[in-house]
Design a protein around this motif. Structure first.
Motif, mmCIF file in Angstrom:
data_model
loop_
_atom_site.group_PDB
_atom_site.id
_atom_site.type_symbol
_atom_site.label_atom_id
_atom_site.label_comp_id
_atom_site.label_asym_id
_atom_site.label_seq_id
_atom_site.Cartn_x
_atom_site.Cartn_y
_atom_site.Cartn_z
ATOM 1 N N LEU A 76 17.698 47.404 11.041
ATOM 2 C CA LEU A 76 17.554 48.857 10.874
ATOM 3 C C LEU A 76 18.016 49.614 12.117
ATOM 4 O O LEU A 76 18.562 50.721 12.004
ATOM 5 C CB LEU A 76 16.112 49.212 10.521
ATOM 6 C CG LEU A 76 15.679 48.837 9.108
ATOM 7 C CD1 LEU A 76 14.165 48.943 8.958
ATOM 8 C CD2 LEU A 76 16.397 49.700 8.079
ATOM 9 N N ALA A 77 17.817 49.028 13.295
ATOM 10 C CA ALA A 77 18.300 49.671 14.522
ATOM 11 C C ALA A 77 19.826 49.758 14.505
ATOM 12 O O ALA A 77 20.408 50.816 14.780
ATOM 13 C CB ALA A 77 17.813 48.904 15.755
ATOM 14 N N VAL A 78 20.484 48.662 14.146
ATOM 15 C CA VAL A 78 21.956 48.662 14.067
ATOM 16 C C VAL A 78 22.410 49.649 12.997
ATOM 17 O O VAL A 78 23.337 50.441 13.211
ATOM 18 C CB VAL A 78 22.483 47.241 13.782
ATOM 19 C CG1 VAL A 78 23.974 47.255 13.467
ATOM 20 C CG2 VAL A 78 22.190 46.324 14.961
ATOM 21 N N PHE A 79 21.753 49.622 11.840
ATOM 22 C CA PHE A 79 22.078 50.541 10.755
ATOM 23 C C PHE A 79 21.967 51.999 11.223
ATOM 24 O O PHE A 79 22.846 52.822 10.941
ATOM 25 C CB PHE A 79 21.148 50.294 9.559
ATOM 26 C CG PHE A 79 21.299 51.313 8.474
ATOM 27 C CD1 PHE A 79 22.254 51.159 7.489
ATOM 28 C CD2 PHE A 79 20.490 52.442 8.440
ATOM 29 C CE1 PHE A 79 22.411 52.107 6.492
ATOM 30 C CE2 PHE A 79 20.636 53.397 7.453
ATOM 31 C CZ PHE A 79 21.598 53.229 6.469
ATOM 32 N N THR A 80 20.899 52.323 11.934
ATOM 33 C CA THR A 80 20.655 53.695 12.368
ATOM 34 C C THR A 80 21.741 54.170 13.330
ATOM 35 O O THR A 80 22.236 55.299 13.215
ATOM 36 C CB THR A 80 19.261 53.815 13.018
ATOM 37 O OG1 THR A 80 18.281 53.398 12.052
ATOM 38 C CG2 THR A 80 18.962 55.228 13.459
ATOM 39 N N VAL A 81 22.136 53.310 14.257
ATOM 40 C CA VAL A 81 23.190 53.681 15.201
ATOM 41 C C VAL A 81 24.515 53.872 14.468
ATOM 42 O O VAL A 81 25.228 54.865 14.692
ATOM 43 C CB VAL A 81 23.312 52.633 16.325
ATOM 44 C CG1 VAL A 81 24.553 52.877 17.174
ATOM 45 C CG2 VAL A 81 22.061 52.646 17.194
ATOM 46 N N LEU A 82 24.859 52.939 13.577
ATOM 47 C CA LEU A 82 26.121 53.061 12.838
ATOM 48 C C LEU A 82 26.137 54.305 11.955
ATOM 49 O O LEU A 82 27.135 55.041 11.923
ATOM 50 C CB LEU A 82 26.368 51.812 11.988
ATOM 51 C CG LEU A 82 26.696 50.542 12.770
ATOM 52 C CD1 LEU A 82 26.794 49.354 11.824
ATOM 53 C CD2 LEU A 82 27.962 50.711 13.578
ATOM 54 N N ALA A 83 25.050 54.553 11.242
ATOM 55 C CA ALA A 83 24.974 55.741 10.383
ATOM 56 C C ALA A 83 25.075 57.013 11.212
ATOM 57 O O ALA A 83 25.734 57.981 10.801
ATOM 58 C CB ALA A 83 23.681 55.719 9.575
ATOM 59 N N SER A 84 24.475 57.024 12.382
ATOM 60 C CA SER A 84 24.555 58.196 13.255
ATOM 61 C C SER A 84 25.985 58.436 13.716
ATOM 62 O O SER A 84 26.457 59.576 13.727
ATOM 63 C CB SER A 84 23.633 58.014 14.461
ATOM 64 O OG SER A 84 22.285 57.930 14.056
#
Length: 121
Positions: A76-84
């Motif tokens: 989820l941390a990786v997902f959040t950075v990529l989505a941002s």
């Protein structure tokens, strides 16, 4: 030190539910959101949105239930950075849109920090 053994599980549940509910809500607004991805030239916008939303739903649920919480939090941390990076391009925005994107980035950085703490436990 406080000995409230219910605080950590509550924190996992709240953070996990935040992601799980947002992943589920993406399907309610699928056409609008996939259109926004298309406008940003994200390839296969509908499929990308579906995969990302399912990931949020599954990983968020895993975090909420503390099932492989470290892996779920790291994902989820990786997902959040990529989505941002893909969706909150404040460096291109102006005025109110820039302020809104900056505020969203700040919130996402805080969420990423919390997720990394969990992933490191």
């Amino acid at each position: 030190m406080f000995a409230h053994h219910w605080l950590a599980p509550l924190g996992y549940a709240l953070l996990g539910l935040y992601y799980a509910l947002n992943g589920a809500l993406h399907f309610r607004h699928f056409a609008r959101l996939s259109g926004a991805l298309s406008a940003r030239r994200i390839p296969c916008a509908g499929a990308t949105l579906a995969v990302g939303s399912i990931f949020q739903l599954v990983a968020g649920s895993m975090l909420a239930l503390q099932l492989h919480a470290g892996f779920a939090a790291l994902g989820l941390a990786v997902f959040t950075v990529l989505a941002s990076l893909l969706m909150l391009d404040f460096w291109r925005a102006t005025d109110a849109a820039r302020e809104a994107a900056l505020r969203a980035w700040q919130a996402n950085l805080a969420l990423t920090g919390a997720l990394l703490v969990i992933a490191g436990c």
